[in-house]
Design an enzyme around this catalytic site. Structure first.
Site, PDB file in Angstrom:
ATOM      1  N   GLU A   1      24.671 -49.402 -23.777  1.00  0.00           N
ATOM      2  CA  GLU A   1      24.188 -50.782 -23.824  1.00  0.00           C
ATOM      3  C   GLU A   1      23.794 -51.245 -25.227  1.00  0.00           C
ATOM      4  O   GLU A   1      23.973 -52.415 -25.562  1.00  0.00           O
ATOM      5  CB  GLU A   1      22.980 -50.939 -22.886  1.00  0.00           C
ATOM      6  CG  GLU A   1      23.307 -50.872 -21.415  1.00  0.00           C
ATOM      7  CD  GLU A   1      24.129 -52.058 -20.935  1.00  0.00           C
ATOM      8  OE1 GLU A   1      24.003 -53.154 -21.518  1.00  0.00           O
ATOM      9  OE2 GLU A   1      24.905 -51.882 -19.980  1.00  0.00           O
TER      10      GLU A   1
ATOM     11  N   SER B   1       4.129 -42.521  39.623  1.00  0.00           N
ATOM     12  CA  SER B   1       3.164 -41.428  39.772  1.00  0.00           C
ATOM     13  C   SER B   1       2.468 -41.055  38.475  1.00  0.00           C
ATOM     14  O   SER B   1       1.502 -40.300  38.493  1.00  0.00           O
ATOM     15  CB  SER B   1       3.862 -40.193  40.341  1.00  0.00           C
ATOM     16  OG  SER B   1       4.104 -40.359  41.716  1.00  0.00           O
TER      17      SER B   1
END
Length: 818
Positions: free
Chosen positions: A84, A448
């Site tokens: 860069e 149940s």
């Protein structure tokens, strides 16, 4: 002549300086103040952490995690500089040479082939300027870059740049990029990984290893060559890095971990801090989630739903590719379930395309589909769902099995009963298919699985596991539309077993005994007990309450069972331990406040009976885990909802299975058959490597050897003898002439069963006759035998404690429960 030329040069120089000064003054007055860098606060992601403080999810507008330059490896910063801005440390913010080189290159190429901006110019543009391409913006960028260089050190500029630059796929800054592409922190990056990241900022989508691994590899190698040219690496080091293969399994669009839990947390954070703070302020949220348990819960539920659905055969249906996403160039992993496309229908197999890979599904493996001619059910180009069984990277082939998305839904939830921390949450089969969280939002009949609250109330009133109730026919007269009818509950096996201990009744989920027990202790007492342990949903004050007709959430049920596991102490469930700001300053913290919800003796006696559910009863399959466990199965009316909730002293977990639109799962489906296997699969993984723990016995509880069938004291070690536990003072005494209870066969699970009733769902019961004075709360009577037979025509066959609402009896359409 020379004098004239010299004066001309001076005049031109002065003109140039005046022009430059004029331009500087003209543009400078309109430039942002670079001092704003000091106070600049970029948008930061809020990070969620597990119970082990590991990050696992982020909320963001821009996914950015700030890290100092000192935490970035040197080879990463050198790779970025090489590609860069190689002369970053030499220039003063602008590189005329680089700008001229880029201009010539772009003119020759006829397009923008190269950029000439320095890292400082890029930083100025990202922080203060718009992305427009114009001469004016370029001049302002140059002037700003010069001022930034005058005010800040090179290290500060580079640190800001590496935290701000975009790396693709929502990742801003090197830390977010490292986590996105390599699932690790930036400080742990290798040289080849750093080179790959350094090549992304100039064109994140073009060079992404997720969208194009081959191009990303070439870009990485270019960065390594640049590092050699700039003197950061030797040729041998670069060659070694180039030979490092890509682990393409990392380059996938990762699915959100624990999506239902994440959404549960997000809603609470947004309610507390607001959306803006949540998505931009970089909060650190420390949750209770345990990733190991979460993965185990997801695999158990999703795998269980798929296998259950296969019992119905193959069901051609469109695949939710929008929720799953295509495989693209990714490498499939063994065990993944992915969408593929039929390439060819062969005489013995189906050939399927799976991204870059191909595989076959043999007809011999399709017996579960119940297709007489499997080849006729598939056409070229049709999408199919497949499971990856094996992967051959060399030949780009895979071994596959056919799958299908189930119509069934389910939910799973696990928490630590000692403090209420939620460890795993699965709200459905697929978050992409449905975001409705069935673990916390859906109210369904527990069947149940509600019975333990009836027994808890009974034990709290002084009844014991050895108390005997006659399992014999009983009916409740009621009037519907002016007509007198009877509700006659039955057991799952349509048989009655005579005198039955409460232990055997709960272990085998006997409906009639439980209804008679509710009659004895009173509906209000059971409702009160359920409220104390954490059931907050509406509870219908009726005899069918004993069979779980009142709808509750899975979170409520699991949390309530946690009270049994924790010796009667309740801790409110929670998902967030603490929240800090992005600097680590504490904002909120949760402090569990456990409270005694039921007597420790009651909790232990009940837990010990529920251990019997697994040792001998409807949950016997869980014995395979070979550790102390307690729990209860549940199956609602017509098997529309099936459950299993079970626990150890440190972990309670529950699973629910059913259809979103209530309908029967099938005549043979029960909690023991559907939900329990998923629970076992989860617990096997969740508890792997942990030392088995038994439930601690509190003070005030005594053990007595009793006969399992009769509940009477017996000789230790004799056949059929168990150690039964009682609250001190309620131990059984030998009766003079006991009536032998009938021995039970081990049944899979009971369902609520009744005689065919009228269609009206609920009717009031005639006013009850005066009832005997209630027992004092402190009273603990010795075991009693309660025998209730069919009612006479002129009396109500049961008594209740008067409460705020009238007792009502539902007329159930052949319900099922056990």
């Amino acid at each position: 002549m020379l004098l004239v030329g010299g004066w001309s040069a001076l005049i031109l120089l002065a003109f140039g300086l005046s022009l430059a000064t004029g331009l500087y003054v003209a543009f400078r007055g309109d430039l942002p103040d670079p001092a704003g860098l000091e106070a600049y606060q970029p948008s930061l992601a809020t990070i969620l952490y597990t119970d082990q403080d590991e990050p696992f999810h982020a909320f963001f507008e821009q996914r950015r995690i700030l890290v100092p330059l000192s935490r970035m490896p040197t080879h990463l910063t050198e790779a970025v500089l090489a590609v860069e801005d190689a002369h970053f440390y030499a220039h003063r913010g602008v590189s005329p040479r680089a700008m001229l080189r880029a201009l010539v290159t772009n003119v020759l190429a006829g397009r923008r082939a190269q950029g000439g901006s320095t890292i400082t110019q890029q930083l100025a543009r990202r922080l203060f300027l718009t992305p427009e391409k114009s001469v004016v913006r370029k001049i302002r960028e140059v002037l700003l870059a010069v001022e930034i260089e005058e005010r800040y050190s090179k290290a500060k500029i580079l640190e800001l740049y590496l935290n701000l630059v975009y790396f693709g796929h929502g990742a801003y800054g090197v830390e977010a990029a490292a986590q996105t592409y390599f699932h690790k922190s930036v400080s742990d990056l290798t040289l080849p990984e750093s080179a790959l990241l350094a090549g992304l900022p100039s064109a994140p989508t073009r060079f992404s290893p997720i969208t194009d691994p081959d191009r990303a590899r070439r870009r990485r190698d270019h960065v390594l060559d640049r590092m050699v040219k700039e003197g950061f690496l030797t040729g041998d080091q670069a060659d070694s890095a180039k030979r490092t293969p890509f682990d393409e399994t990392l380059f996938t669009r990762q699915a959100t971990s624990a999506p239902y839990f994440v959404e549960h947390v997000r809603q609470r954070l947004e309610d507390t801090y607001g959306a803006s703070t949540l998505y931009t302020s970089g909060l650190k949220v420390y949750t209770t989630l345990n990733l190991k348990m979460q993965r185990a819960a997801e695999e158990a539920l999703v795998g269980g739903l798929r296998e259950t659905d296969k019992r119905q055969g193959y069901r051609p249906a469109p695949i939710q590719t929008t929720a799953r996403g295509g495989i693209g160039p990714y490498t499939p992993r063994i065990g993944e379930v992915l969408p593929g496309t039929v390439l060819r229908v062969k005489p013995t197999a189906i050939e399927v395309q799976l991204g870059r890979y191909r595989g076959e599904i043999a007809y011999a493996s399709l017996k579960w589909t119940k297709l007489a001619k499997p080849g006729a059910a598939f056409t070229v180009g049709r999408p199919v769902l497949v499971r990856v069984l094996a992967v051959n990277e060399r030949t780009l082939t895979v071994a596959l099995a056919l799958e299908q998305d189930p119509e069934l839904e389910g939910a799973f939830l696990a928490l630590d009963p000692r403090d209420g921390s939620i460890k795993a949450m699965v709200g459905g089969y697929d978050f992409g298919r449905s975001k409705f969280n069935r673990a916390v939002q859906a109210r369904r009949q527990p069947g149940s699985a509600f019975k333990p609250f009836v027994y808890a109330a009974a034990f709290d009133q002084g009844l014991t596991p050895s108390t005997i109730i006659d399992d014999a026919p009983i009916s409740f007269p009621t009037t519907i539309g002016g007509e007198e009818v009877e509700w006659a509950p039955e057991n799952f096996d349509r048989e009655f077993h005579g005198p039955t201990t409460l232990r055997r009744a709960l272990e085998n989920s006997v409906n009639v005994v439980t209804i008679k027990l509710l009659e004895e202790v009173g509906v209000d007492a059971v409702v009160k007990m359920a409220r104390q342990v954490g059931i907050k949903s509406d509870l219908r004050r009726e005899m069918a309450l004993a069979l779980g007709v009142s709808e509750v959430t899975l979170l409520e049920l699991v949390s309530a069972y946690g009270v049994f596991a924790n010796t009667g102490v309740r801790a409110e469930p929670f998902a967030i331990r603490k929240v800090t700001d992005n600097q680590g300053r504490l904002l909120t913290q949760h402090f569990p406040t456990p409270q005694q919800a039921m007597a420790p003796e009651t909790a232990y006696v009940l837990t010990n009976v529920m251990k019997g559910v697994i040792e001998r009863g409807t949950g016997a399959r869980a014995k395979a885990l070979q550790r102390p466990l307690a729990g209860k199965t549940g199956t609602s009316a017509d098997a529309a909802d099936v459950w299993f909730v079970g626990f150890t002293p440190s972990l309670v977990a529950g699973v629910w299975v059913g259809y979103d639109r209530k309908r029967s799962l099938g005549p043979v489906e029960t909690g023991a058959r559907l939900a329990l296997p998923m629970w076992i699969t989860f617990m096997r993984e969740a508890l792997r490597g942990t030392v088995p723990q038994d439930f601690p016995i509190p003070e005030g509880v005594v053990a007595v050897p009793v006969d399992l069938q009769t509940g009477r004291p017996a000789q230790p070690g004799s056949r059929g003898t168990i150690n039964e536990y009682f609250a001190e003072g309620t131990e059984p005494e030998e009766p003079e002439e006991p009536e032998e209870p009938e021995e039970f066969e081990e049944l899979e699970e009971a369902k609520v069963v009744s005689a065919p009733p009228p269609t009206t769902p609920v009717a009031e019961v005639p006013p009850p006759p005066p009832m005997p004075a209630p027992r004092p709360p402190s009273s603990r009577p010795v075991p009693a035998t309660i025998t209730l037979g069919p009612s006479s025509t002129d009396s109500v066959p049961f008594t209740i404690t008067p409460g705020p609402a009238p007792l009502i009896v539902p007329v159930l359409p052949r319900p099922g429960n056990r």
